[in-house]
Design a protein around this motif. Structure first.
Motif, mmCIF file in Angstrom:
data_model
loop_
_atom_site.group_PDB
_atom_site.id
_atom_site.type_symbol
_atom_site.label_atom_id
_atom_site.label_comp_id
_atom_site.label_asym_id
_atom_site.label_seq_id
_atom_site.Cartn_x
_atom_site.Cartn_y
_atom_site.Cartn_z
ATOM 1 N N TYR A 197 1.546 -10.933 -9.240
ATOM 2 C CA TYR A 197 0.393 -11.296 -8.416
ATOM 3 C C TYR A 197 0.302 -12.813 -8.291
ATOM 4 N N ASN A 227 0.420 -14.838 -4.743
ATOM 5 C CA ASN A 227 -0.608 -15.822 -4.367
ATOM 6 C C ASN A 227 0.009 -17.173 -4.041
ATOM 7 N N LEU A 266 3.032 -7.240 -0.838
ATOM 8 C CA LEU A 266 3.005 -7.018 -2.288
ATOM 9 C C LEU A 266 3.050 -5.520 -2.564
ATOM 10 N N SER A 297 2.859 -2.957 -5.468
ATOM 11 C CA SER A 297 2.384 -3.011 -6.845
ATOM 12 C C SER A 297 2.220 -1.637 -7.451
ATOM 13 N N PRO A 346 -5.894 -7.389 -5.432
ATOM 14 C CA PRO A 346 -4.811 -7.820 -4.538
ATOM 15 C C PRO A 346 -5.206 -9.072 -3.754
ATOM 16 N N PHE A 355 -0.808 -5.161 1.221
ATOM 17 C CA PHE A 355 -0.776 -4.573 -0.124
ATOM 18 C C PHE A 355 -0.347 -3.113 -0.049
#
Length: 400
Positions: free
Chosen positions: A218, A222, A233, A235, A242, A248
């Motif tokens: 994360y 960022n 992303l 995950s 998020p 996401f």
């Protein structure tokens, strides 16, 4: 348009983090911005107006009028002149005043007169930041259209460690750059990041997993966003929030992560695979909860598909692929072997034997190894700082 040539009104509140405002002022001025500093009376106890006046090249304003000259500091005009109003640090007290329309100092009056975008960079102790009243004030301020620059996670002035420290000046500066459309080093680049663990189901209520929290991935996502990249992303299960501007994709199992990464990899210029993917998964997943009837339970496991190796085989010359190696012994040898077998541009090695590093920690100690087996060893840092080191290496590869 860029930060250069813009009129930035920098508001500074009473906080130990006010010392960072000096560096922030310097960054803005160096970029060509016109900076007008307005301080709350309490802020002057933490950093002198003279310091900020010297760095900004303009008188620092604290009160509605100068007692000696009687000159009026017109809060309405100050607000109208600003292309952006930036409050850094923004204390819990000032955030509460802004949220509720209180106006007992010059900075509050400027805020209530604002016509330009307002950026708020909170700074306070972790319990204050987590308090329901602060969370409510932040929500209200966001509903007014204010931009919140989230605080960082790390050591605080109280001696505690957690969320609440002022974002670093470079991060705050980058937020303004993005807003004003300034060219960032990764603008126009697409990045794919994997993060967190995977959970391999045994039955409807149990799974095989690991201790990964997703913090490192994360942080990388960022940082890539701050540098201008368009980030996806992927995950595994994580309690982290998020990034707002990332695409996401939540997944649970290694198979789901493989599918998501394989789908998005062809479009990615940069791929950083930091997820802790399970190496094995149960051959059979029970449809019902397995009852505790026997003294022993045998699970037959099968290998999962190696996601990083799969992407390495499909990698084009114009793509950058970064992997992670978490090792407990023969660290460098194992990392170098993984680097070459999986066709990576570089690998980020961290060892479970290093104090302060690992899954649940807010810090990490890494070594970056490239295709030529050249190694760069870094000291123990916050995962946010490690993310910056990784992204700096990515930028160097892009510019080669």
């Amino acid at each position: 348009m860029s930060v250069g040539g813009r009129h930035i009104l920098l508001g500074i509140c009473g906080s130990i983090a006010a010392y960072k405002s000096a560096h922030l002022t310097r960054l803005l001025v160096k970029a060509g911005a016109h900076v007008q500093v307005v301080m709350t009376p309490d802020a002057t106890q933490f950093i002198t107006p003279l310091t900020l006046a010297t760095l900004s090249g303009n008188p620092v304003l604290v009160d509605y009028f100068a007692a000696k000259s009687g000159e009026w500091n017109n809060h309405v005009q100050l607000a109208l002149d600003a292309d952006a109003i930036l409050i850094a640090p923004a204390s819990a007290n000032t955030l509460a005043k802004f949220a509720n329309g209180l106006c007992d100092n010059l900075l509050c009056a400027v805020y209530l007169s604002a016509k330009s975008p307002v950026f708020l960079a909170p700074a306070m102790d972790l319990d204050m930041w987590a308090h329901d009243s602060t969370r409510s004030n932040i929500s209200r301020l966001q509903s007014y259209g204010n931009h919140i620059i989230p605080p960082g996670n790390g050591e605080l002035a109280s001696g505690l460690s957690g969320e609440g420290r002022l974002a670093e000046p470079e991060e705050i500066f980058a937020t303004l750059q993005v807003y004003f459309g300034e060219g960032l080093p990764l603008a126009g680049k697409k990045a794919l990041v994997s993060a967190g663990p995977t959970h391999e189901s045994i039955d409807p209520v149990r799974y095989i997993g690991n201790h990964s929290t997703g913090k490192m991935g994360y942080a990388i996502a960022n940082q890539l966003l701050r540098l201008g990249a368009d980030v996806t992303l992927v995950s595994g299960p994580s309690g982290l929030t998020p990034p707002e501007r990332a695409t996401f994709i939540p997944v649970t199992s290694a198979a789901e992560m493989l599918e998501a990464c394989r789908s998005h990899f062809p479009m990615a210029d940069i791929t950083v695979m930091s997820a802790a993917v399970a190496d094995y998964t149960p051959k059979v997943t029970a449809d019902q909860k397995i009852k505790k009837t026997e003294s022993h339970l045998t699970l037959e496991l099968v290998k999962t598909t190696d996601i990083l190796a799969t992407l390495g085989k499909a990698k084009r010359n114009d793509q950058i692929l970064v992997g992670f190696a978490l090792e407990t012994q023969d660290e460098v040898a194992n990392a170098v072997d993984k680097l070459h077998r999986k066709n990576l541009d570089f690998i980020v090695l961290n060892s479970m034997r290093d104090a302060g590093a690992g899954f649940a920690s807010d810090s990490n100690k890494v070594t970056i190894i490239d295709k030529n087996d050249d190694k760069e060893v870094f000291e123990l840092k916050s995962k946010g700082e490690v993310a910056k080191d990784i992204c700096s290496r990515v930028i160097r590869l892009l510019n080669r």
